[in-house]
Write a protein that holds these residues in place. Structure first.
Motif, PDB file in Angstrom:
ATOM      1  N   THR A  89       8.404  -5.257  -0.600  1.00  0.00           N
ATOM      2  CA  THR A  89       8.299  -5.104   0.893  1.00  0.00           C
ATOM      3  C   THR A  89       8.628  -6.207   1.737  1.00  0.00           C
ATOM      4  O   THR A  89       8.601  -5.905   2.867  1.00  0.00           O
ATOM      5  CB  THR A  89       6.871  -4.334   1.108  1.00  0.00           C
ATOM      6  N   ASP A 104       5.188  -3.439   7.369  1.00  0.00           N
ATOM      7  CA  ASP A 104       4.335  -2.679   7.717  1.00  0.00           C
ATOM      8  C   ASP A 104       4.799  -1.189   7.393  1.00  0.00           C
ATOM      9  O   ASP A 104       5.804  -0.877   8.013  1.00  0.00           O
ATOM     10  CB  ASP A 104       3.938  -2.628   9.226  1.00  0.00           C
ATOM     11  N   PRO A 154       0.946  -1.293  -1.646  1.00  0.00           N
ATOM     12  CA  PRO A 154       1.181  -0.990  -0.147  1.00  0.00           C
ATOM     13  C   PRO A 154       1.545   0.350   0.347  1.00  0.00           C
ATOM     14  O   PRO A 154       1.318   1.105   1.105  1.00  0.00           O
ATOM     15  CB  PRO A 154       2.426  -1.888   0.211  1.00  0.00           C
TER      16      PRO A 154
END
Length: 509
Positions: A398, A402, A426
């Motif tokens: 990632t 976010d 995540p």
């Protein structure tokens, strides 16, 4: 120039390369260090060697593919040094006048840092191409943005070709720009895709028109932060002659236009999914219309195409992101003087390339779609919003992005999730908060050091997704993450997905 022809002797002093005359920069006799031996590095070495430069290539990798390139160029007089030790400092046994860097090399990379400290210019292949291209060379129409670059630039290529122009997509897709700019037959116009990495190392673009499609968090580790990333994207506008295309819905793109150093007469032209204002291209009653590139734009609009002309671009028609890409391509073409009819014909003829919202097969009413190029949350969001019910194959590196906004905004579309990636935490954390009822299947990473292991990984993912899907659903590979933790690159990830889908019983394209 052939290998048998003599080249000028190397200069004994370091020339002021930054101030050598261009366009049509003469590289004969220059001592050029090519940092990185990928596709663009090979093209730079080849094109400059042919014109009398003394070329040294340095790359930290030593793969069969690089070895093959090395053998070709060494026969022609290019020296290639492979191994990490050759990328840690400038060579001690020869002088260097100019460094041309691979776009992926960071400014703090030791060799590049040493060049900067020594006052040696470090350019991108794009900068070199702009300077070497003759004054009567092709016009440049350029595209950047976090997402949608490849689709837009290939749409633009198709439109330009339907206008009867000799045009080619190049840069971060297709040909290296230096090969297109110096093509012996000569192109009329180049449709250029540029990444933030390429733009960081480029000072002079001087495009006829340029577009920034959107800006969202990506590559922040490379650039050092969101502002630096946006500023790199904004370089595409500097020196624009005709039009700076921006996304009305993305305030950052507007700000980049406002801050750009453009030539007198260049205009800001917005693109929007809504009714266009003055100097904008937008959509009215499912018609793409131009209120920017016609003399009577204050009182009239020109029809360019309809949404039905784009319906073939997705399993459920063209999603909003594809319509915006089409608007950007149309704006760039219109800035070059292309007629509205050619825009329409080009969009009708355009076909989505591999790995971008590509329908792979339909099995028992389930659509399997490859959008492996959705390597960040914003790209994945666009892909997820294009379907009502999705079994989502996601995961990978990632890069610190976010995931919360992506998953919270698409939770109501998720039928199931299949997670790839070495670290799935995540994704799991965001899914537990925003989509706790959605079933999640985690694919054991296993051993992915070879193709067989990576193929097994994707095979398991496709089977898991198929078990979660029903007729009318879309199984979507839109990982929202980079592929480097498990796959060679995003293309391999997509290719293995397609292969696994085609092995399912009942596949029909």
């Amino acid at each position: 120039m052939t290998a048998a022809e003599p080249t000028p002797a190397p200069r004994t002093d370091r020339p002021d390369v930054e101030n050598l005359a261009w366009p049509g920069l003469d590289v004969a006799g220059l001592r050029i260090l090519v940092a990185g031996f990928g596709i663009s590095g090979y093209a730079v070495a080849d094109q400059t060697m042919q014109r009398g430069a003394h070329v040294l290539v340095a790359d930290g990798s030593d793969t069969p593919e690089i070895r093959e390139r090395t053998q070709i160029l060494e026969v022609l007089g290019v020296e290639v040094r492979l191994g990490r030790e050759h990328t840690l400092a400038l060579p001690e046994d020869r002088e260097v006048d100019l460094v041309i860097t691979s776009p992926g090399w960071r400014p703090d990379q030791p060799l590049l840092a040493a060049a900067a400290a020594a006052g040696i210019p470090v350019w991108s292949e794009i900068e070199l191409a702009r300077r070497m291209q003759p004054a009567d060379g092709p016009d440049w129409l350029a595209v950047t943005g976090t997402n949608g670059k490849t689709t837009t630039v290939t749409m633009l290529e198709t439109i330009l070709q339907h206008a009867g122009l000799r045009a080619v997509a190049c840069g971060n897709v297709g040909l290296p720009v230096i090969e297109a700019a110096l093509d012996p037959e000569g192109f009329d116009v180049l449709a250029i895709e540029l990444s933030s990495f390429q733009l960081h190392w480029t000072q002079n673009l001087d495009c006829e028109a340029a577009a920034v499609l959107n800006i969202s968090a990506d590559h922040l580790d490379w650039h050092g932060g969101a502002e630096e990333y946006a500023l790199a994207k904004g370089r595409i506008y500097h020196g624009v002659r005709t039009a700076c295309i921006y996304n009305v819905a993305d305030e950052t793109t507007r700000r980049l236009v406002e801050d750009a150093d453009v030539l007198d007469g260049a205009r800001a032209v917005g693109i929007s999914l809504a009714t266009p204002g003055l100097s904008e291209i937008g959509v009215i009653d499912e018609i793409l219309v131009d209120r920017a590139f016609l003399a009577e734009r204050r009182t009239a609009a020109a029809e360019l195409a309809t949404l039905s002309d784009l319906a073939h671009l997705g399993p459920h028609g063209a999603g909003p992101h594809l319509v915006l890409d089409a608007l950007a391509a149309a704006a760039l073409a219109r800035a070059h003087g292309v007629a509205a009819e050619a825009v329409r014909d080009g969009l009708r003829a355009y076909r989505v390339g591999s790995h971008r919202a590509q329908l792979i097969a339909t099995i028992d009413g389930i659509s399997f779609v490859d959008d492996t190029k959705a390597t960040n949350p914003a790209a994945a969001a666009a892909s997820l919003h294009a379907a009502d019910r999705v079994v989502w194959i996601a995961g990978g590196d990632t890069k610190g992005a976010d995931l919360e906004p992506l998953i919270s905004s698409t939770a109501d579309r998720l039928v199931g999730v299949v997670l790839l990636g070495v670290d799935d935490q995540p994704f799991r954390a965001a899914l537990e908060r925003h989509a706790p009822e959605v079933p999640v299947r985690r694919i054991d990473p296993g051993d992915t050091d070879d193709v067989a292991g990576r193929s097994r990984l994707m095979e398991d993912a496709v089977h898991a997704a198929r078990s979660l899907a029903s007729a009318g659903d879309v199984v979507l590979l839109a990982p929202a993450a980079a592929s480097i933790d498990q796959f060679r690159d995003y293309a391999e990830r997509g290719d293995l997905f397609a292969a696994a889908v085609h092995r399912l019983p009942g596949a029909s394209t």
